[in-house]
Design a protein around this motif. Sequence first.
Motif, short mmCIF file in Angstrom:
data_model
loop_
_atom_site.label_atom_id
_atom_site.label_comp_id
_atom_site.label_asym_id
_atom_site.label_seq_id
_atom_site.Cartn_x
_atom_site.Cartn_y
_atom_site.Cartn_z
N GLU A 288 0.82 -1.21 0.00
CA GLU A 288 0.00 0.00 0.00
C GLU A 288 0.86 1.26 0.00
O GLU A 288 0.47 2.30 -0.51
CB GLU A 288 -0.93 0.01 1.22
CG GLU A 288 -2.01 -1.05 1.18
CD GLU A 288 -2.80 -1.10 2.48
OE1 GLU A 288 -4.02 -0.85 2.44
OE2 GLU A 288 -2.21 -1.40 3.53
N LEU A 289 2.04 1.17 0.58
CA LEU A 289 2.90 2.34 0.75
C LEU A 289 3.84 2.60 -0.43
O LEU A 289 4.22 3.75 -0.67
CB LEU A 289 3.75 2.20 2.02
CG LEU A 289 3.06 2.48 3.35
CD1 LEU A 289 3.98 2.07 4.50
CD2 LEU A 289 2.68 3.94 3.48
N LYS A 290 4.22 1.56 -1.14
CA LYS A 290 5.35 1.67 -2.05
C LYS A 290 5.20 2.73 -3.15
O LYS A 290 6.19 3.30 -3.61
CB LYS A 290 5.67 0.31 -2.67
CG LYS A 290 4.63 -0.21 -3.65
CD LYS A 290 5.08 -1.54 -4.24
CE LYS A 290 4.11 -2.03 -5.31
NZ LYS A 290 4.55 -3.32 -5.90
N ASN A 291 3.98 2.99 -3.57
CA ASN A 291 3.78 3.97 -4.65
C ASN A 291 3.32 5.34 -4.15
O ASN A 291 2.98 6.21 -4.95
CB ASN A 291 2.77 3.42 -5.66
CG ASN A 291 3.31 2.21 -6.40
OD1 ASN A 291 4.48 2.17 -6.77
ND2 ASN A 291 2.46 1.20 -6.60
N LYS A 292 3.30 5.52 -2.84
CA LYS A 292 2.84 6.80 -2.28
C LYS A 292 3.99 7.80 -2.20
O LYS A 292 5.17 7.42 -2.08
CB LYS A 292 2.24 6.59 -0.89
CG LYS A 292 0.88 5.90 -0.90
CD LYS A 292 0.29 5.85 0.50
CE LYS A 292 -1.09 5.21 0.49
NZ LYS A 292 -2.08 6.07 -0.20
N GLY B 150 11.42 2.32 1.48
CA GLY B 150 11.60 2.79 0.12
C GLY B 150 10.55 3.78 -0.34
O GLY B 150 10.41 4.02 -1.55
N VAL B 151 9.80 4.37 0.59
CA VAL B 151 8.74 5.31 0.24
C VAL B 151 9.34 6.69 -0.04
O VAL B 151 10.22 7.16 0.68
CB VAL B 151 7.69 5.42 1.37
CG1 VAL B 151 6.58 6.40 1.00
CG2 VAL B 151 7.12 4.04 1.68
N TYR B 152 8.85 7.36 -1.08
CA TYR B 152 9.36 8.67 -1.49
C TYR B 152 8.90 9.74 -0.49
O TYR B 152 7.71 9.83 -0.16
CB TYR B 152 8.86 9.03 -2.88
CG TYR B 152 9.41 10.33 -3.42
CD1 TYR B 152 10.55 10.34 -4.23
CD2 TYR B 152 8.81 11.55 -3.10
CE1 TYR B 152 11.06 11.53 -4.72
CE2 TYR B 152 9.32 12.74 -3.58
CZ TYR B 152 10.44 12.73 -4.39
OH TYR B 152 10.95 13.91 -4.87
N CYS B 153 9.83 10.57 -0.04
CA CYS B 153 9.52 11.66 0.89
C CYS B 153 10.29 12.92 0.54
O CYS B 153 11.51 12.87 0.32
CB CYS B 153 9.88 11.28 2.33
SG CYS B 153 9.08 9.82 3.00
N ASP B 154 9.59 14.04 0.47
CA ASP B 154 10.21 15.36 0.44
C ASP B 154 9.97 16.00 1.80
O ASP B 154 8.94 15.75 2.45
CB ASP B 154 9.60 16.25 -0.65
CG ASP B 154 10.13 15.90 -2.05
OD1 ASP B 154 11.18 15.25 -2.12
OD2 ASP B 154 9.49 16.30 -3.03
#
Length: 284
Positions: free
Chosen positions: A102-106, A131-135
């Motif tokens: 659920e998280l991987k593409n967020k 591996g979740v994208y974060c700014d």
Amino acid sequence: MYKIIEKNFLAENIVMFKIKAPMVAKSAKPGQFVIVRIDEKGERIPLTICDYDRSLGTVSIVVQVVGASTCKMAKLNQGDYILDFAGPLGNASEFVNLNEEELKNKKYLFVAGGVGAAPIYPQVKYLRQLGVYCDVIIGARSKELVILKEDIEKLGCRVYISTDDGSLGIRGRVTDLVKKLVEEGNTYDEVVAIGPVVMMKFVSMLTKELNIKTTVSLNSIMVDGTGMCGACRVTVGGQTKFTCTDGPEFDGHLVDYDEVIKRQNMFRDEEVRRMHHTSECSCF
């Protein structure tokens, strides 16, 4: 008794402590907090967990000097002991309940105001380990008060800075950077904003216009930390909630921020009186 393993100054009147607390570290999750009591006469201080290491049995907290009790705590040193370190308390961040699929593409955008970078750090760390994208946006009055920038960058995040005086990053507000990032074509599934209540209010107003789900933490209005004192009551979506037991994180688009600001100011005069009548008010 809980031993202080490490003490570091992050900025003027902002101190990070690493505490030996194996049981707390074993169960801690992003978004939760602890209740600290320095000694038998000390007041209960709710502090959001900044980091934890299960293998070493340590928990890190960040203390900003805002009153007599936090000033007294900031004077403690490595090797000293704290009487009580209770936790973890409160609910973990919502994304902790999501699975990796659920998280991987967020994509997440974290917005920290001042010492709000401390509770944001374990959340970003948790997501980046999956591996979740974060700014990350960090706002402060000046570059001297920007904390944990390098630590967050080491997690593999893009970090953007705004300062009131323009001494680091852009001169302006965190909302200016949120607008800029979205206008440049960045898309986010959720914004997490933690910092001064006024900052969270305006971030939430902006993200509501942008139709981006937003979570805020109201940890700054907690007092007792157990729901018994009622000092952290807040209206969320027309319903009464207790920050310490129902939160500390809530849907930023549903919080009654004007009520939160009034509640936050309830004890300000008392803190000022205590600071003026104690020799402990001169910390550093």
